[in-house]
Design a protein around this motif. Structure first.
Motif, short mmCIF file in Angstrom:
data_model
loop_
_atom_site.label_atom_id
_atom_site.label_comp_id
_atom_site.label_asym_id
_atom_site.label_seq_id
_atom_site.Cartn_x
_atom_site.Cartn_y
_atom_site.Cartn_z
N GLY A 168 -0.90 10.37 4.19
CA GLY A 168 -1.20 9.06 4.75
C GLY A 168 -1.57 9.20 6.21
N GLU A 218 -2.45 2.63 11.77
CA GLU A 218 -3.34 1.46 11.82
C GLU A 218 -4.29 1.46 13.01
N TYR A 226 -9.86 2.16 5.23
CA TYR A 226 -9.08 3.24 4.65
C TYR A 226 -9.65 3.62 3.29
N GLY A 238 -5.20 5.61 3.20
CA GLY A 238 -4.28 4.50 3.32
C GLY A 238 -3.59 4.06 2.04
N THR A 279 0.87 -1.18 0.00
CA THR A 279 0.00 0.00 0.00
C THR A 279 0.90 1.23 0.00
N LEU A 307 -0.59 -2.02 5.00
CA LEU A 307 -1.85 -2.01 5.75
C LEU A 307 -2.64 -3.29 5.45
N GLN A 331 1.95 0.86 7.95
CA GLN A 331 1.66 1.00 9.36
C GLN A 331 2.95 1.21 10.14
#
Length: 260
Positions: free
Chosen positions: A173, A239, A154, A191, A137, A147, A141
């Motif tokens: 982000g 996250e 997201y 995300g 992604t 993620l 995280q």
């Protein structure tokens, strides 16, 4: 509110207890009760901290506003001041009809929802379930891993281009987003990024939270989804789903109540 007063017969206080004939103290208590039953008067008991305040004597407590509803948010974004230099298509090959709109507090768009199943593989999101699956992604995280589309709600923003660059509008982000579908509101984070000319995509978990079919092959919805991203907001760690919910509720209330 009513104030307690003396009951019938006043409020005489019994004296010290002395033992009765059987040594139990019953005789004195019975005598005191008999005296109280026959004593007349109108003295009120001294006020105590436990007594309720007379009506109107205490400060008024403002009512706590209820949760922001889908209708509240949709009313707030009923108009559009475009901040994009053109419009986006909802899908590849479709006409470009969707502008990105903006206020001082947020940017928003109204589109469809395609399912982004990218990120860490799971039971529902993997190369076997999604022909376009990617294990990465755009934003990661806190431990550096991609993620999880299955666990984290997201939204996907278009990759920066001359059409619109989300970074120039306080979006990054982890920015907090409110996603509205019918009478539901779900709070999410930014995300992932998508094609530079297409808009309208969110994670498996985001779709599921709104009652939209999250299947990456056949799910999603062709219209009726509103995405609102709050400028200069951020969830850390990215996250943290509960933090997105808490911040989202607060920012949505401020957004709805603002006079912009």
């Amino acid at each position: 509110m009513l104030t307690r007063g003396a009951g019938p017969g006043g409020s005489a206080t019994p004296g010290p207890t002395t033992p009765g004939p059987d040594g139990s103290g019953t005789a004195t208590r019975d005598a005191a009760a008999s005296d109280a039953a026959t004593t007349t008067g109108s003295a009120n008991p001294a006020p105590t901290d436990a007594d309720p305040s007379p009506s109107g004597s205490g400060p008024s407590v403002p009512a706590t506003p209820g949760p922001v509803t889908a209708a509240d948010l949709l009313a707030r974004v009923s108009g559009c001041t475009p901040v994009s230099q053109g419009r986006y298509g909802k899908d590849r090959g479709r006409a470009a009809t969707v502008p990105v709109c903006g206020t001082r507090e947020a940017v928003y768009w109204k589109a469809d929802m395609d399912i982004d199943c990218d990120g860490r593989p799971g039971r529902h999101c993997n190369a076997a379930t999604d022909p376009h699956f990617s294990s990465s992604t755009a934003f990661a995280q806190s431990d550096g891993r991609a993620l999880s589309s299955e666990k984290l709600p997201y939204v996907v923003v278009p990759a920066p281009s001359s059409l619109w660059d989300y970074r120039e509008h306080g979006v990054r982000g982890g920015s907090v987003a409110a996603v509205v579908y019918r009478d539901r509101v779900s709070y999410a984070v930014v995300g992932d990024t998508g094609p530079a000319d297409i808009i309208g995509e969110a994670s498996y978990a985001a779709a599921e939270s709104l009652g939209i079919d999250p299947d990456p092959r056949s799910g999603g919805t062709p219209s009726g989804v509103t995405y609102i991203v709050f400028k200069d907001s951020r969830v850390t760690p990215l996250e943290d789903r509960e933090a997105a919910q808490t911040q989202g509720e607060r920012l949505a209330r401020e957004f709805v109540d603002s006079a912009d």
